[in-house]
Design a protein around this motif. Structure first.
Motif, PDB file in Angstrom:
ATOM      1  N   UNK A   1       0.824  -1.208   0.000  1.00 48.42           N
ATOM      2  CA  UNK A   1       0.000   0.000   0.000  1.00 48.42           C
ATOM      3  C   UNK A   1       0.856   1.257   0.000  1.00 48.42           C
ATOM      4  N   UNK A   2       1.882   1.273   0.857  1.00 47.86           N
ATOM      5  CA  UNK A   2       2.780   2.437   0.896  1.00 47.86           C
ATOM      6  C   UNK A   2       3.551   2.575  -0.404  1.00 47.86           C
ATOM      7  N   UNK A   3       3.893   1.438  -1.006  1.00 49.03           N
ATOM      8  CA  UNK A   3       4.633   1.456  -2.268  1.00 49.03           C
ATOM      9  C   UNK A   3       3.790   2.097  -3.377  1.00 49.03           C
ATOM     10  N   UNK A   4       2.513   1.753  -3.423  1.00 48.99           N
ATOM     11  CA  UNK A   4       1.628   2.311  -4.445  1.00 48.99           C
ATOM     12  C   UNK A   4       1.425   3.798  -4.203  1.00 48.99           C
ATOM     13  N   UNK A   5       1.323   4.195  -2.946  1.00 49.04           N
ATOM     14  CA  UNK A   5       1.205   5.623  -2.628  1.00 49.04           C
ATOM     15  C   UNK A   5       2.428   6.385  -3.126  1.00 49.04           C
TER      16      UNK A   5
END
Length: 258
Positions: A62-66
């Motif tokens: 999730x943080x990577x996509x953000x």
């Protein structure tokens, strides 16, 4: 008439600084609003790199996509950052900004004309040639003027004559210079530390601006929610969902749909 307040900086008014911050904030909002899920996928996300980033840097999906979304949006706001500096400098007494007039910054007495670039490496040879020719014309048309190519984020602090070989041609002019951001801020304000003072004042000024408005949920959050929801329905993790949407037509990748 009451005098303008100078709570943040002594070389531009609070009203002007907050207006420049507001304009940049709106540019961010526009970039996020235009950043749809379709556009995110159309940019062809490098899911191989995301896989390495996730594992090697220990970042959640999730943080990577953000981070990837922020990276893509960042391309849209880079020009707005340059405009922010032009607007700030245009608020210094005796100067104005004027995109539609061919210059970025001009002294009211026509003694200075400037082309402002946010980063030192944003010009290719064609744009560099065009910028030099434009500044040379301003210098020729205004015999007392000194003209500058401003690099807000330069490799070092400097002022020097712009003498270059561009596209095989030698370019030089006695009154056309290159200058770093700190030196140009100092030149216009008379304060060598003006650029540093702007940097130090921004966190407080930005907080004050944000506290004065109603901030809405950004489009970025909606896109991530949409991707997460479609991944859940397809019984895929988020990274597989993005990979499938980007490469379902590649051999083997349709198996992610099973």
């Amino acid at each position: 008439m009451s005098q303008s307040k100078h709570t943040y900086l002594d070389f531009i008014s609070d009203e002007h600084l907050l207006k420049c911050i507001s304009n940049l904030y709106n540019a961010y909002l526009v970039a996020k609003k235009e950043f749809t899920k379709r556009k995110f996928y159309n940019n062809k996300v490098d899911t191989f790199k995301l896989t390495f980033d996730s594992k090697f840097n220990d970042i959640s999906e999730e943080d990577l996509i953000k981070l990837e979304m922020a990276r893509q949006i960042d391309k849209s706001v880079n020009n707005a950052i340059g405009t922010f500096h032009e607007e700030i400098l245009g608020g210094v007494q005796g100067y104005s900004s004027g995109k539609l007039s061919g210059y970025d910054i001009k002294a009211d007495d026509d003694s200075i004309f400037a082309e402002v670039k946010n980063k030192h490496n944003t010009m290719n040879s064609s744009s560099a040639e065009s910028a030099f020719q434009k500044l040379a014309r301003f210098a020729d048309d205004n015999k007392q003027a000194t003209c500058y190519l401003v690099q807000i984020l330069a490799k070092k602090s400097f002022v020097k004559k712009w003498e270059s070989i561009i596209n095989g041609k030698e370019y030089s002019h006695s009154r056309v210079y290159m200058i770093s951001g700190d030196k140009f801020y100092g030149l216009l304000t008379g304060d060598a530390n003006a650029f540093f003072k702007l940097y130090k004042s921004l966190p407080t000024a930005i907080e004050d601006f944000l506290n004065s408005i109603d901030s809405n949920k950004t489009k970025e959050g909606t896109i991530l929610s949409d991707i997460s929801e479609s991944a859940k329905k397809a019984k895929r993790n988020i990274l597989d969902e993005i990979t499938f949407e980007n490469f379902y037509y590649y051999e083997g990748f349709d198996s992610l749909n099973s």
